[in-house]
Design a protein around this motif. Structure first.
Motif, PDB file in Angstrom:
ATOM      1  N   ALA A  51       0.735  -1.344   0.077  1.00 18.43           N
ATOM      2  CA  ALA A  51      -0.480   0.032   0.241  1.00 18.43           C
ATOM      3  C   ALA A  51       0.706   1.155  -0.209  1.00 18.43           C
ATOM      4  O   ALA A  51       0.766   2.324  -0.796  1.00 18.43           O
ATOM      5  CB  ALA A  51      -0.650  -0.134   0.871  1.00 18.43           C
ATOM      6  N   ARG A  52       1.995   0.972   0.595  1.00 18.42           N
ATOM      7  CA  ARG A  52       2.979   2.308   0.716  1.00 18.42           C
ATOM      8  C   ARG A  52       3.210   2.855  -0.519  1.00 18.42           C
ATOM      9  O   ARG A  52       3.497   3.252  -0.666  1.00 18.42           O
ATOM     10  CB  ARG A  52       3.694   2.828   2.067  1.00 18.42           C
ATOM     11  N   LEU A  53       4.087   1.040  -1.503  1.00 17.84           N
ATOM     12  CA  LEU A  53       4.259   1.485  -2.422  1.00 17.84           C
ATOM     13  C   LEU A  53       3.583   1.963  -3.583  1.00 17.84           C
ATOM     14  O   LEU A  53       3.549   3.171  -4.404  1.00 17.84           O
ATOM     15  CB  LEU A  53       4.988   0.150  -2.668  1.00 17.84           C
ATOM     16  N   ALA A  54       2.550   1.616  -3.244  1.00 22.03           N
ATOM     17  CA  ALA A  54       1.198   2.213  -4.085  1.00 22.03           C
ATOM     18  C   ALA A  54       1.031   3.791  -4.135  1.00 22.03           C
ATOM     19  O   ALA A  54       1.353   4.641  -4.897  1.00 22.03           O
ATOM     20  CB  ALA A  54       0.509   1.335  -3.870  1.00 22.03           C
ATOM     21  N   ALA A  55       1.267   4.401  -2.359  1.00 20.60           N
ATOM     22  CA  ALA A  55       1.304   5.642  -2.416  1.00 20.60           C
ATOM     23  C   ALA A  55       2.476   6.169  -2.983  1.00 20.60           C
ATOM     24  O   ALA A  55       2.100   7.451  -3.109  1.00 20.60           O
ATOM     25  CB  ALA A  55       1.152   5.613  -0.513  1.00 20.60           C
ATOM     26  N   ALA A  56       3.459   5.483  -3.339  1.00 20.19           N
ATOM     27  CA  ALA A  56       4.659   6.250  -3.482  1.00 20.19           C
ATOM     28  C   ALA A  56       4.702   6.487  -5.042  1.00 20.19           C
ATOM     29  O   ALA A  56       5.672   6.824  -5.105  1.00 20.19           O
ATOM     30  CB  ALA A  56       6.155   5.489  -2.964  1.00 20.19           C
ATOM     31  N   GLY A  57       3.756   5.870  -5.765  1.00 22.35           N
ATOM     32  CA  GLY A  57       3.664   6.169  -7.261  1.00 22.35           C
ATOM     33  C   GLY A  57       3.827   4.838  -7.818  1.00 22.35           C
ATOM     34  O   GLY A  57       3.713   4.960  -9.586  1.00 22.35           O
ATOM     35  N   VAL A  58       4.440   4.118  -7.198  1.00 20.21           N
ATOM     36  CA  VAL A  58       4.629   2.404  -7.379  1.00 20.21           C
ATOM     37  C   VAL A  58       3.428   1.970  -8.327  1.00 20.21           C
ATOM     38  O   VAL A  58       2.000   1.564  -7.675  1.00 20.21           O
ATOM     39  CB  VAL A  58       5.660   1.526  -6.913  1.00 20.21           C
ATOM     40  N   ASP A  59       3.172   0.984  -9.588  1.00 16.19           N
ATOM     41  CA  ASP A  59       2.111   0.306 -10.253  1.00 16.19           C
ATOM     42  C   ASP A  59       2.067  -0.558  -9.426  1.00 16.19           C
ATOM     43  O   ASP A  59       3.057  -1.841  -9.692  1.00 16.19           O
ATOM     44  CB  ASP A  59       3.094   0.002 -12.119  1.00 16.19           C
ATOM     45  N   VAL A  60       0.479  -1.134  -8.757  1.00 15.46           N
ATOM     46  CA  VAL A  60       0.950  -2.363  -8.133  1.00 15.46           C
ATOM     47  C   VAL A  60       0.658  -3.726  -9.178  1.00 15.46           C
ATOM     48  O   VAL A  60       0.679  -4.601  -8.971  1.00 15.46           O
ATOM     49  CB  VAL A  60      -0.696  -2.442  -7.470  1.00 15.46           C
ATOM     50  N   LEU A  61       0.688  -3.207 -10.334  1.00 19.37           N
ATOM     51  CA  LEU A  61       0.138  -4.373 -11.965  1.00 19.37           C
ATOM     52  C   LEU A  61       2.031  -4.871 -11.298  1.00 19.37           C
ATOM     53  O   LEU A  61       2.297  -6.139 -11.774  1.00 19.37           O
ATOM     54  CB  LEU A  61      -0.066  -4.221 -12.698  1.00 19.37           C
ATOM     55  N   ARG A  62       2.953  -4.231 -11.000  1.00 19.47           N
ATOM     56  CA  ARG A  62       4.969  -4.717 -11.169  1.00 19.47           C
ATOM     57  C   ARG A  62       4.961  -5.193  -9.754  1.00 19.47           C
ATOM     58  O   ARG A  62       6.216  -5.806  -9.697  1.00 19.47           O
ATOM     59  CB  ARG A  62       5.408  -3.630 -11.078  1.00 19.47           C
ATOM     60  N   LEU A  63       4.108  -5.525  -8.557  1.00 20.97           N
ATOM     61  CA  LEU A  63       4.604  -6.173  -7.341  1.00 20.97           C
ATOM     62  C   LEU A  63       4.144  -7.392  -7.206  1.00 20.97           C
ATOM     63  O   LEU A  63       2.601  -7.432  -7.162  1.00 20.97           O
ATOM     64  CB  LEU A  63       3.802  -5.338  -6.709  1.00 20.97           C
ATOM     65  N   ARG A  64       4.541  -8.194  -6.768  1.00 23.51           N
ATOM     66  CA  ARG A  64       4.190  -9.220  -5.855  1.00 23.51           C
ATOM     67  C   ARG A  64       4.622  -9.547  -4.956  1.00 23.51           C
ATOM     68  O   ARG A  64       5.746  -9.813  -4.216  1.00 23.51           O
ATOM     69  CB  ARG A  64       4.174 -10.402  -7.397  1.00 23.51           C
ATOM     70  N   LEU A  65       2.956 -10.061  -3.644  1.00 25.86           N
ATOM     71  CA  LEU A  65       3.752 -10.399  -2.456  1.00 25.86           C
ATOM     72  C   LEU A  65       4.186 -11.655  -2.214  1.00 25.86           C
ATOM     73  O   LEU A  65       3.150 -12.914  -2.770  1.00 25.86           O
ATOM     74  CB  LEU A  65       2.952  -9.178  -1.701  1.00 25.86           C
ATOM     75  N   VAL A  66       5.246 -12.329  -1.360  1.00 27.19           N
ATOM     76  CA  VAL A  66       5.261 -13.366  -0.735  1.00 27.19           C
ATOM     77  C   VAL A  66       5.496 -13.293   0.867  1.00 27.19           C
ATOM     78  O   VAL A  66       6.433 -12.075   1.130  1.00 27.19           O
ATOM     79  CB  VAL A  66       6.274 -14.273  -1.443  1.00 27.19           C
TER      80      VAL A  66
END
Length: 271
Positions: A51-66
């Motif tokens: 959520a903080r990465l998204a708020a910082a402008g990161v495209d959440v489609l580039r993220l995978r959480l493990v």
């Protein structure tokens, strides 16, 4: 679209990516156009980091959480299986997850001193478990986020768990020396270790009263992930400079001995 600095989108796993240098590393890599696998010790901190990465402008489609608690080696194994299934090609592994050794000696469920397991054994196991994805494409890199404190350390071969004589600084430094030595193990990929500088993170009290912003340390890590940066296999970098590691980390005999010890410790837990 990927940035000019990263012509082809790569897949990168960053451990300990919920805060400080790990989080900033994930942010910078995703901003370059890489797919970033964000490792968290638990679901809540992982969701918060994303959520903080998204708020910082990161495209959440580039993220995978493990998610995996590195104080439990079975969770490290399970995470590696999931990553290998979902990402058959892994271009970069950043072994960044670390804890400060506690004031009182603490032993994990696997029977290992906490900082030795979380900071080194988990990274050792994860790297080996991901050998398939890391070997799938030429040019893969493993970047071990180590510490200048490895210079003050020795590996207590007769008592690596520090059961007889425990000091939090000695235990932490030993884990960092082990991580630095591990970067010299021969592998199909290029491994290096890096001291990202004394940064304003949760580990700062071990070093000093003030440090560089975590983003600066992360930029030094990201530089080593960049295919445009030529790496010396097995080398140790102090911030951006190639630097001699501690003499103990330069001995081939030490590399073999450490890997043998690590194999015994991680195999014992799976038995």
């Amino acid at each position: 679209m990927s940035s000019a600095a990263s012509p082809a989108s790569r897949t990168v796993l960053v451990t300990g990516a919920t805060s400080d240098i790990g989080w900033e590393t994930a942010r910078l890599l995703a901003g370059r156009g890489d797919t970033v696998i964000v490792h968290a010790p638990d679901q809540v901190s992982g969701d918060d980091a994303v959520a903080r990465l998204a708020a910082a402008g990161v495209d959440v489609l580039r993220l995978r959480l493990v998610v995996a608690d590195f104080s439990r080696l079975d969770e490290v194994r399970a995470m590696a299986v999931r990553i290998a299934e979902e990402h058959p090609v892994l271009d970069v592994l950043v072994n960044n997850a670390a804890v400060a050794a506690p004031e009182r000696r603490t032993v994990t469920a696997d029977g290992n001193e906490l900082s030795f397991q979380v900071n080194f054994l988990a990274a050792y196991l994860l790297t080996h478990e991901l050998a398939g994805p890391l070997s799938a494409r030429p040019g893969a890199r493993v970047v071990n986020v180590s510490s200048s404190m490895h210079r003050t350390a020795s590996i207590s071969w007769n008592d690596p768990q520090r059961a007889k004589r425990y000091s939090r600084l000695a235990a932490y430094a030993q884990s960092q020396l082990a991580l630095t030595v591990f970067a010299r193990e021969k592998a199909p990929w290029t491994s290096v270790s890096v001291h990202p500088g004394v940064c304003d993170t949760g580990l700062l009290p071990l070093y000093a009263h003030e440090g560089d912003p975590a983003a600066e340390g992360a930029a030094r890590v990201v530089r080593l992930c960049d295919p445009a940066t030529e790496l010396v296999p097995g080398a140790y970098y102090d911030r951006t400079a190639l630097s001699p590691a501690a003499p103990a980390a330069m001995e081939d005999r030490t590399v073999r001995r450490l890997c043998k010890l690590a194999d015994q410790l991680v195999t014992a837990e799976s038995a």
